[in-house]
Design a protein around this motif. Structure first.
Motif, PDB file in Angstrom:
ATOM      1  N   VAL A   1       0.884  -1.170   0.000  1.00 29.27           N
ATOM      2  CA  VAL A   1       0.000   0.000   0.000  1.00 29.27           C
ATOM      3  C   VAL A   1       0.916   1.212   0.000  1.00 29.27           C
ATOM      4  O   VAL A   1       2.127   1.100   0.217  1.00 29.27           O
ATOM      5  N   ALA A   2       0.361   2.381  -0.239  1.00 25.61           N
ATOM      6  CA  ALA A   2       1.148   3.612  -0.180  1.00 25.61           C
ATOM      7  C   ALA A   2       1.610   3.845   1.257  1.00 25.61           C
ATOM      8  O   ALA A   2       0.836   3.650   2.191  1.00 25.61           O
TER       9      ALA A   2
ATOM     10  N   GLN B   1      -1.545   7.329  -4.695  1.00 25.78           N
ATOM     11  CA  GLN B   1      -1.409   6.127  -3.870  1.00 25.78           C
ATOM     12  C   GLN B   1      -0.925   4.952  -4.711  1.00 25.78           C
ATOM     13  O   GLN B   1      -0.101   4.155  -4.265  1.00 25.78           O
ATOM     14  N   SER B   2      -1.421   4.846  -5.932  1.00 23.98           N
ATOM     15  CA  SER B   2      -0.995   3.751  -6.815  1.00 23.98           C
ATOM     16  C   SER B   2       0.485   3.871  -7.147  1.00 23.98           C
ATOM     17  O   SER B   2       1.222   2.881  -7.089  1.00 23.98           O
ATOM     18  N   VAL B   3       0.941   5.075  -7.491  1.00 22.67           N
ATOM     19  CA  VAL B   3       2.359   5.301  -7.800  1.00 22.67           C
ATOM     20  C   VAL B   3       3.232   4.903  -6.612  1.00 22.67           C
ATOM     21  O   VAL B   3       4.242   4.203  -6.766  1.00 22.67           O
ATOM     22  N   LYS B   4       2.838   5.309  -5.425  1.00 23.63           N
ATOM     23  CA  LYS B   4       3.634   5.009  -4.230  1.00 23.63           C
ATOM     24  C   LYS B   4       3.601   3.520  -3.882  1.00 23.63           C
ATOM     25  O   LYS B   4       4.614   2.949  -3.463  1.00 23.63           O
ATOM     26  N   ALA B   5       2.453   2.879  -4.044  1.00 19.22           N
ATOM     27  CA  ALA B   5       2.369   1.437  -3.779  1.00 19.22           C
ATOM     28  C   ALA B   5       3.209   0.657  -4.787  1.00 19.22           C
ATOM     29  O   ALA B   5       3.902  -0.300  -4.419  1.00 19.22           O
ATOM     30  N   LEU B   6       3.191   1.061  -6.038  1.00 12.03           N
ATOM     31  CA  LEU B   6       4.000   0.390  -7.060  1.00 12.03           C
ATOM     32  C   LEU B   6       5.491   0.589  -6.792  1.00 12.03           C
ATOM     33  O   LEU B   6       6.292  -0.332  -7.008  1.00 12.03           O
ATOM     34  N   ALA B   7       5.871   1.745  -6.288  1.00 10.01           N
ATOM     35  CA  ALA B   7       7.267   1.974  -5.917  1.00 10.01           C
ATOM     36  C   ALA B   7       7.676   1.032  -4.783  1.00 10.01           C
ATOM     37  O   ALA B   7       8.804   0.513  -4.766  1.00 10.01           O
ATOM     38  N   ARG B   8       6.767   0.781  -3.859  1.00 12.49           N
ATOM     39  CA  ARG B   8       7.060  -0.163  -2.769  1.00 12.49           C
ATOM     40  C   ARG B   8       7.183  -1.593  -3.304  1.00 12.49           C
ATOM     41  O   ARG B   8       7.976  -2.380  -2.799  1.00 12.49           O
ATOM     42  N   ILE B   9       6.382  -1.910  -4.320  1.00 13.82           N
ATOM     43  CA  ILE B   9       6.517  -3.225  -4.969  1.00 13.82           C
ATOM     44  C   ILE B   9       7.930  -3.349  -5.539  1.00 13.82           C
ATOM     45  O   ILE B   9       8.600  -4.372  -5.361  1.00 13.82           O
ATOM     46  N   ASP B  10       8.397  -2.298  -6.238  1.00 17.57           N
ATOM     47  CA  ASP B  10       9.762  -2.313  -6.775  1.00 17.57           C
ATOM     48  C   ASP B  10      10.781  -2.563  -5.674  1.00 17.57           C
ATOM     49  O   ASP B  10      11.694  -3.378  -5.834  1.00 17.57           O
ATOM     50  N   GLU B  11      10.636  -1.869  -4.542  1.00 14.54           N
ATOM     51  CA  GLU B  11      11.567  -2.016  -3.418  1.00 14.54           C
ATOM     52  C   GLU B  11      11.553  -3.444  -2.870  1.00 14.54           C
ATOM     53  O   GLU B  11      12.609  -4.032  -2.611  1.00 14.54           O
TER      54      GLU B  11
ATOM     55  N   LEU C   1       4.667 -12.357 -12.347  1.00 18.93           N
ATOM     56  CA  LEU C   1       3.797 -13.317 -13.009  1.00 18.93           C
ATOM     57  C   LEU C   1       2.351 -12.859 -12.971  1.00 18.93           C
ATOM     58  O   LEU C   1       1.628 -12.944 -13.970  1.00 18.93           O
ATOM     59  N   SER C   2       1.914 -12.405 -11.802  1.00 20.83           N
ATOM     60  CA  SER C   2       0.531 -11.953 -11.667  1.00 20.83           C
ATOM     61  C   SER C   2       0.426 -10.886 -10.597  1.00 20.83           C
ATOM     62  O   SER C   2       1.247 -10.816  -9.685  1.00 20.83           O
ATOM     63  N   ALA C   3      -0.598 -10.057 -10.750  1.00 17.17           N
ATOM     64  CA  ALA C   3      -0.864  -9.001  -9.773  1.00 17.17           C
ATOM     65  C   ALA C   3      -2.369  -8.908  -9.558  1.00 17.17           C
ATOM     66  O   ALA C   3      -3.149  -9.061 -10.496  1.00 17.17           O
ATOM     67  N   ILE C   4      -2.738  -8.680  -8.323  1.00 14.38           N
ATOM     68  CA  ILE C   4      -4.137  -8.395  -7.989  1.00 14.38           C
ATOM     69  C   ILE C   4      -4.143  -7.016  -7.349  1.00 14.38           C
ATOM     70  O   ILE C   4      -3.419  -6.768  -6.393  1.00 14.38           O
ATOM     71  N   VAL C   5      -4.944  -6.121  -7.921  1.00 14.37           N
ATOM     72  CA  VAL C   5      -5.043  -4.760  -7.418  1.00 14.37           C
ATOM     73  C   VAL C   5      -6.423  -4.603  -6.794  1.00 14.37           C
ATOM     74  O   VAL C   5      -7.439  -4.817  -7.457  1.00 14.37           O
ATOM     75  N   TYR C   6      -6.447  -4.268  -5.523  1.00 14.38           N
ATOM     76  CA  TYR C   6      -7.696  -4.017  -4.806  1.00 14.38           C
ATOM     77  C   TYR C   6      -7.866  -2.502  -4.699  1.00 14.38           C
ATOM     78  O   TYR C   6      -6.947  -1.816  -4.241  1.00 14.38           O
TER      79      TYR C   6
ATOM     80  N   PRO D   1      -6.809   5.277   5.583  1.00 11.69           N
ATOM     81  CA  PRO D   1      -6.984   6.124   4.405  1.00 11.69           C
ATOM     82  C   PRO D   1      -6.543   5.468   3.105  1.00 11.69           C
ATOM     83  O   PRO D   1      -6.536   6.111   2.060  1.00 11.69           O
ATOM     84  N   HIS D   2      -6.187   4.176   3.138  1.00  8.71           N
ATOM     85  CA  HIS D   2      -5.732   3.500   1.930  1.00  8.71           C
ATOM     86  C   HIS D   2      -6.898   3.207   0.991  1.00  8.71           C
ATOM     87  O   HIS D   2      -7.960   2.767   1.432  1.00  8.71           O
ATOM     88  N   ILE D   3      -6.663   3.466  -0.297  1.00 10.90           N
ATOM     89  CA  ILE D   3      -7.696   3.201  -1.300  1.00 10.90           C
ATOM     90  C   ILE D   3      -7.197   2.260  -2.398  1.00 10.90           C
ATOM     91  O   ILE D   3      -7.933   1.939  -3.318  1.00 10.90           O
ATOM     92  N   VAL D   4      -5.949   1.801  -2.276  1.00 12.87           N
ATOM     93  CA  VAL D   4      -5.402   0.829  -3.225  1.00 12.87           C
ATOM     94  C   VAL D   4      -4.413  -0.080  -2.486  1.00 12.87           C
ATOM     95  O   VAL D   4      -3.646   0.370  -1.642  1.00 12.87           O
ATOM     96  N   GLU D   5      -4.480  -1.364  -2.801  1.00 18.05           N
ATOM     97  CA  GLU D   5      -3.558  -2.361  -2.251  1.00 18.05           C
ATOM     98  C   GLU D   5      -3.204  -3.319  -3.379  1.00 18.05           C
ATOM     99  O   GLU D   5      -4.091  -3.759  -4.117  1.00 18.05           O
ATOM    100  N   ILE D   6      -1.928  -3.645  -3.495  1.00 19.93           N
ATOM    101  CA  ILE D   6      -1.462  -4.434  -4.644  1.00 19.93           C
ATOM    102  C   ILE D   6      -0.751  -5.692  -4.146  1.00 19.93           C
ATOM    103  O   ILE D   6       0.152  -5.612  -3.316  1.00 19.93           O
TER     104      ILE D   6
END
Length: 114
Positions: free
Chosen positions: A27-28, A39-49, A62-67, A103-108
């Motif tokens: 999450v962000a 929030q999506s940009v920040k969560a994706l950056a955390r995925i990279d990390e 391989l796969s991603a689920i975005v809530y 306050p999270h609105i996206v989780e990956i």
């Protein structure tokens, strides 16, 4: 062998590696804005990390689920995703509207090869 990378709380791992597969959720980080795109940009950056921590990267997803909390804002999440994703190695992806803890609105959630 299972390798767990510590998360922010003692009962959650940031990422887990098992048999050459990486599993991670993001999450962000705080402070969290109300913008789906940000929030999506920040969560994706955390995925990279997290992937880098495990010896992987987004080309190996391989796969991603975005809530997302408001499916009507999917286009804003898609904009962030399209800017971030490795277009030469696009993963399978599902996007699901759910109730998330504010306050999270996206989780990956991501599964990748190591």
């Amino acid at each position: 062998m299972i390798n767990r990378f510590a998360g922010l709380t003692p009962t959650r791992s940031r990422a887990v590696v098992h048999d050459g597969l990486v599993f991670t959720v993001a999450v962000a980080p705080d402070p969290v804005t109300s913008s789906m795109y940000e929030q999506s940009v920040k969560a994706l950056a955390r995925i990279d990390e997290s992937l880098a921590l495990c010896g992987s990267d987004k080309s190996k997803i391989l796969s991603a689920i975005v809530y997302i909390a408001d499916i009507k804002q999917k286009s804003e999440m898609n904009r962030a995703w399209d800017e971030w994703v490795d277009r030469n190695n696009p993963p399978m992806r599902a996007c699901i509207g759910v109730e998330l803890e504010a306050p999270h609105i996206v989780e990956i959630v991501v599964t990748a090869a190591k």
